[in-house]
Design an enzyme around this catalytic site. Structure first.
Site, short mmCIF file in Angstrom:
data_model
loop_
_atom_site.label_atom_id
_atom_site.label_comp_id
_atom_site.label_asym_id
_atom_site.label_seq_id
_atom_site.Cartn_x
_atom_site.Cartn_y
_atom_site.Cartn_z
CD GLU A 1 15.03 19.46 19.70
OE1 GLU A 1 15.22 19.53 20.75
OE2 GLU A 1 15.53 19.28 18.83
CG ASN B 1 17.33 13.61 30.85
OD1 ASN B 1 16.57 12.82 30.78
ND2 ASN B 1 17.24 14.88 30.49
CB THR C 1 23.22 10.49 30.57
OG1 THR C 1 21.81 11.02 30.38
CG2 THR C 1 23.93 10.35 28.64
CB ALA D 1 24.87 21.03 23.86
CB ALA D 2 26.05 18.07 28.97
N GLY D 3 24.36 16.19 27.12
CA GLY D 3 24.03 14.56 26.31
C GLY D 3 23.76 14.86 24.95
CG ASP D 4 21.70 17.46 22.35
OD1 ASP D 4 21.55 16.30 22.10
OD2 ASP D 4 21.71 18.57 22.58
N GLY E 1 27.67 27.63 26.92
CA GLY E 1 27.51 27.72 25.25
C GLY E 1 27.08 26.08 25.57
CB SER F 1 30.05 24.44 25.42
OG SER F 1 29.68 23.26 24.97
#
Ligand code: ADP
Length: 293
Positions: free
Chosen positions: A138, A182, A212, A242-245, A280, A284
């Site tokens: 990014e 991912n 992932t 943001a699961a991956g982050d 969130g 989260s």
């Protein structure tokens, strides 16, 4: 010494919830609005710091209220922001519309992130002293390349999340130790939909890959044929942003502590599973005590 350095983006997500997204030229009335501090770089930094890592963030925010809040969000989780520049103009923003189906449409305006085109004096010293450098896509590619090159020169482990997916120059990949796409990014990068096949193709360019797979867990593959599938804990997901982050941030902490890959992946999966059970993104992400539990 800082264990983990993140060279990456900060964005304020401006999220409008409406029955449906407007068509061009149309105005619709929404029901709810939220501002959520994000950006893949900042998210990985917060995730790693909460997981117990010593984390420093290199990047830029704008000279506006969003910039102040983005900096504060990082600091509140214990991230060192000495190398986070404040530059003229607006912070990075993501303008998001979420419809009643949960689908979204997003315009990202890089703002301050777009000014991070190279390393400045001081950046390389901090990278050199780190254990791990976390990169995403990014920021302008020139900065990502410079960061990876600096890490390579100093023997620092480089972990790249190739998002948003785009063709990657070979010289960048040559400096990457671990690639963590991912499944969609892996497919985009390789043209191969099957995760095992994509991993095999990616190993021609980097020594280790973790793909992932959302609720299906994650897949590790290394040159020499070692592979490992880790399942995700069965949980009720309410918001997978943001699961991956979160996964990458926690993985970096575990690897930095010298844990073997299977252990580190299970720990990262536990962290990501906690993240998806709460609404969130950066808000989260779990703390170390929660992950241990
Ligand atoms: P991204 O957020 O980048 O799209 P994924 O969706 O693959 O990445 O999720 C990253 C990790 O988060 C997964 O490997 C898994 O460990 C965890 N995860 C994601 N979705 C779920 C879910 N529904 N239940 C449990 N864990 C999940």
């Amino acid at each position: 010494m800082t264990g983990i350095v993140v060279l990456g983006s900060t964005n304020m997500d401006l999220v409008a919830y409406a029955a449906r997204a407007p068509k061009l030229g149309e105005t619709v009335t929404g029901r709810k609005f939220r501002t959520v501090p994000g950006g893949k770089g900042a998210n990985q930094a917060v995730a790693a710091a909460r997981a117990g890592g010593e984390v420093a963030m290199i990047g830029a925010v704008g000279e506006d209220e969003f910039g102040e809040r983005l900096r504060h969000t990082l600091e509140a989780s214990g991230v060192d922001t000495d190398l986070l520049r404040t530059v003229e103009g607006p912070s990075g923003t993501a303008h998001v519309v979420v419809d009643d189906e949960g689908s979204n449409a997003i315009v990202v305006v890089p703002g301050a992130n777009g000014t991070v085109t190279h390393l400045v004096p001081g950046d390389e010293t901090v990278i050199a002293a780190a254990d791990t450098l976390l990169l995403q896509l990014e920021l302008p590619l020139s900065a990502v390349r410079a960061g990876a090159g600096a890490a390579r020169r100093h023997g620092v482990r480089t972990v790249l999340t190739p998002a948003p997916a785009q063709p990657l120059p070979p010289d960048l990949l040559a400096s990457v130790d671990l690639l963590v796409p991912n499944e969609h990014e892996a497919a985009t990068l390789t043209g191969i939909a099957d995760a095992h096949g994509a991993a095999e193709a990616l190993l021609r360019q980097v020594p280790e890959v973790v793909i992932t797979l959302g609720a299906a867990g994650s897949l590790y593959a290394a040159r020499g044929g070692r592979t490992l599938a880790v399942s995700a804990p069965a949980v009720e997901a309410v918001d997978t942003s943001a699961a991956g982050d979160t996964f990458v941030g926690a993985l970096a902490v575990a690897l930095g502590e010298g844990r073997p890959m299977p252990d580190a992946m299970r720990w990262a999966s536990a962290a990501a599973a906690l993240c998806v059970q709460r609404p969130g993104a950066s808000t989260s992400m779990p703390y170390r005590t929660e992950i241990e539990a």
